[in-house]
Design an enzyme around this catalytic site. Structure first.
Site: not given
Lengths: 327, 450
Positions: B247, B422-424
């Site tokens: 994401p 990386d939004h994780r």
């Protein structure tokens, strides 16, 4: 259907067979007026008289020996030992004589006798009156070994045992005597060597006999609440063993717990486990075969310790979960 | 007995290699260490040397063939020995990829480690260790021709159960990427015809399936068609993997480069004299970024499975455009290097990249990447993260723009920075804090010299 106790079912089988065949008689300690240590033969002396309900001295070797001798001469004796532990005294008659005579005399002599005896713990009868020594006799070729878990099975199997032309050791569990089940009045017999699926399931098989059967059923009921489906197979006779039913069940579920009250080490569960491992079920095993058995100690007198000595329902639940890798 | 010559696995991401050239004819004698053929991987071209002495008995593939890792490319043995007419299928490669990736076997040629050898047989052993599996799991492995070792066991000590095998069978009918794309696009994998080994569904199969026939453009007879292979394919796969799995969120910020320009002007002749290379804005950016990593460890991280790995080293990947692809050499321990050294290293790496001479070590181990398009008329863009890194910085051109400073409009050299993260692994606020610090550092660049 009529509901009677396990001991009534045994008595009914004995009475029906004695009425059918005059060659059938019972011998044992205090089986006459007293009705036997657990009251199984209570009242029978009134119908059949002291010649056929024959009290004996306190000599298990003598009881077994007399049974072997009379069987050889054409009678169909039923010997009763007050506690199965005392089979040690009768073992020479059973293992060295009864078991071998038909073979050694080329079939010219046969020993159609039944040795009935109460086994197992749970009555606070301590170390010399509470053992489960079925593996000892199951080891001897020539002896058949029966362990019914319900009154229905006890009646049907005892009649088959009396009918059998070979010596049969017939174990009756002390704590089952008072349990009730549906038992038809009519004559029926259950062939030796035919297991019974006491409960159908898909996830794991419990192979249990004698008092372990009701415990396995209770465990299955508890496990069902957690979505675990247990199949309970009761072999009913250890010799001959209904391998096919066990193998089929294990092949279906892929997991098996073998449960008995006898000490685990050298117990008959090892025989069942090995049989499964040698069979076609091997390829379907999805976990190691699990054995549940008694502790490696004499049976304690203290009721709590006695209980802890043999597998109980929570032990079965735990074993099943371990087998399913869910413990 | 004739020895098999395998397609080596030269990196953990290598699934296949392209045969570029045979150096030997069938029947030619071969010495140990003598190159037999050259292959192109997703990263490099390499000559594969013989581990055996003898005669090249058989060439199983022609030039340009794309050959799976562990496939038998040929045989070396004694003259006149019999060898199989057709190459055995390297069936286990697809499912074994992750297992077989025993690190970077750079330079290893000809004879891969035993556990990397693909086989359709039910292979029970990994090197030195017996695979734990129940008889039922073994039966399924046997019946379905699945490699037990390639399946993760859910039981004690990793014991494989029947269900593990069934789950693995279900999942290995498609490659992970194909599974992911199918999941994203709502495609039922059961409806997709697989073109891989044993009918395994691959990414292209899913894409083909999702594109209705009518929507496919009519083939232009005169059009030139370039097959995706080698580096181009590796870039394509990596980009699809990155955009479909990660994401991405991109933050942008305009940076006033007035002072950086001054710093560069001042340092340029000094560094050029010292190293022979001209310092560029890229090196200044590497320096600025590296200095901030201590304070922003999440930006210098890798996402591996369910774990965020906070890297201790600061290895800055530098995206370099090469012929038909993109290579990201690694400036190792950038935080420990001064501008002169960074200039030398990054220039050297860039040249080696363009010459296709980078070693695998020089292309791996990045903890953060910078993609600079400032030499083009690009103001800003959305950089794509290079997994397993968690962030990448996109750099646009420096262009004079009117900006309001203290209520007055002034013309300043402005440059847009775009940080994709990386939004994780990182949230917006810490990523924004990093970019803010970076802007601050560049607008007051004398801190770089400290």
């Amino acid at each position: 259907m009529r509901e009677i106790t396990y001991s009534e079912a045994v008595r009914e089988a004995l009475s029906q067979e004695m009425r059918k065949n005059d060659d059938v008689f019972i011998l044992g300690e205090d089986i006459g007026v007293y009705g036997g240590a657990f009251g199984v033969t209570r009242g029978m002396i009134e119908e059949f008289g002291p010649d056929r309900i024959r009290n004996t001295p306190i000599s298990e070797s003598g009881i077994a020996g007399a049974a072997v001798g009379s069987a050889l001469t054409g009678m169909r004796p039923i010997a009763e030992l007050q506690f199965s532990d005392f089979i040690t005294i009768a073992l020479d008659q059973m293992a060295n004589q009864a078991a071998k005579i038909r073979y050694m005399y080329g079939g010219k002599g046969k020993v159609p006798m039944v040795l009935r005896t109460p086994s197992g713990s749970g009555t606070g009868a301590a170390a010399q009156h509470s053992q489960s020594l079925e593996a000892w006799v199951a080891h001897v070729p020539g002896l058949k070994v029966v362990q019914p878990s319900t009154g229905y099975d006890a009646k049907g199997l005892l009649k088959a045992a009396i009918d059998d032309d070979n010596p049969v050791i017939f174990y009756e569990h002390k704590t089952l005597y008072g349990t009730k089940s549906d038992v038809p009045e009519e004559q029926y017999s259950i062939p030796l060597g035919q297991a019974d699926i006491k409960r159908e399931g898909t996830d794991v098989t419990i192979v249990a006999y004698a008092v372990m059967v009701p415990r396995a059923l209770e465990a299955a009921k508890e496990l069902e609440k957690e979505g675990i489906s247990v199949e309970v197979v009761d072999p009913r006779t250890l010799v001959p063993l209904d391998k096919e039913t066990i193998v089929k069940s294990v092949s279906k579920t892929g997991r098996v717990v073998v449960a008995h009250e006898a000490v685990k080490r050298g117990g008959y569960g090892g025989e069942i486990a090995s049989m499964i491992a040698e069979s076609d079920a091997f390829d379907f095993l999805d976990a190691p075969i699990k054995r549940l058995g008694g502790a490696e100690s004499p049976i304690p007198y203290n009721p709590e310790l006695e209980k802890a000595h043999v597998p109980q329902v929570p032990d079965m639940i735990k074993a099943v979960k371990e087998t399913l890798n869910k413990a | 007995m004739a020895k098999e010559v395998f397609m080596p696995k030269l990196s953990s991401t290598m699934d296949e290699g392209t045969l570029l050239e045979w150096f030997k004819e069938e029947g030619d004698p071969v010495e140990v260490g003598e190159p037999i053929f050259e292959i192109m991987t997703d990263k490099i071209n390499i000559e594969v040397e013989s581990y055996e002495e003898g005669v090249l008995l058989k060439r199983n593939y022609d030039v340009d063939a794309e050959i799976p890792v562990n496939a038998v490319i040929g045989y070396v043995g004694e003259e006149g020995e019999d060898v199989p007419e057709n190459p055995p299928e390297a069936g286990a490669n697809d499912s074994k990829g992750a297992q077989a990736g025993s690190g970077e076997d750079a330079g290893q040629t000809g004879a891969p480690a035993a556990e990397e050898r693909g086989s359709d047989d039910v292979q029970d052993d990994t090197e030195g260790e017996k695979v734990r599996a129940t008889p039922a799991a073994r039966r399924v492995a046997r019946e379905e021709n699945v490699n037990l070792a390639s399946v993760q066991g859910s039981g004690p000590k990793g014991r494989r159960h029947e269900q593990d095998m069934k789950d693995a069978l279900d999942s290995t009918k498609a490659t992970p990427l194909a599974g992911k794309i199918a999941g994203d696009q709502g495609v039922d994998l059961a409806e997709v015809e697989g073109s891989g080994a044993h009918g395994k569904v691959r990414k292209d199969d899913v894409l083909q399936h999702t594109t209705p026939a009518a929507a496919q453009s009519a083939p232009d007879e005169d059009a030139e068609r370039i097959k995706l292979k080698g580096l181009r394919k590796a870039v394509a796969d990596k980009m699809v993997q990155s955009t479909s799995e990660i994401p991405h969120v991109t933050l942008t910020s305009d940076v006033d480069m007035t002072h950086v320009i001054d710093v560069r002007k001042t340092l340029l002749p000094i560094i050029e004299k010292q190293t022979g290379y001209r310092v560029s804005y890229t090196e200044i950016l590497i320096k600025a970024v590296s200095q901030l990593m201590d304070a922003h460890p999440r930006v210098n991280a890798s996402l591996e499975g369910n774990e965020i790995v906070l890297n201790k080293s600061v290895n800055i990947g530098l995206a370099v455009a090469v012929e038909d692809g993109l290579i990201v050499p690694s400036v190792k321990d950038a935080d420990k290097k001064g501008l002169a050294q960074l200039t030398k290293v990054s220039k050297t790496l860039g040249q080696k990249a363009r010459d296709n001479k980078l070693t695998p070590d020089e292309m791996t181990g990045n903890t953060f990447s910078i993609s600079n398009l400032g030499m083009y008329a690009i103001d800003s863009f959305t950089p794509i993260i290079n997994p397993p890194e968690t962030a990448i910085l996109g750099v646009g051109r420096i262009v004079e723009k009117p900006v309001v400073i203290d209520g007055e409009i002034e013309v300043r050299p402005m440059m847009a920075l775009s940080l994709s993260f990386d939004h994780r692994a990182i949230d917006g606020a810490p990523a924004a804090a990093f970019l803010t610090d970076l802007k601050e550092r560049l607008e007051n660049p004398y801190g770089l010299l400290i």
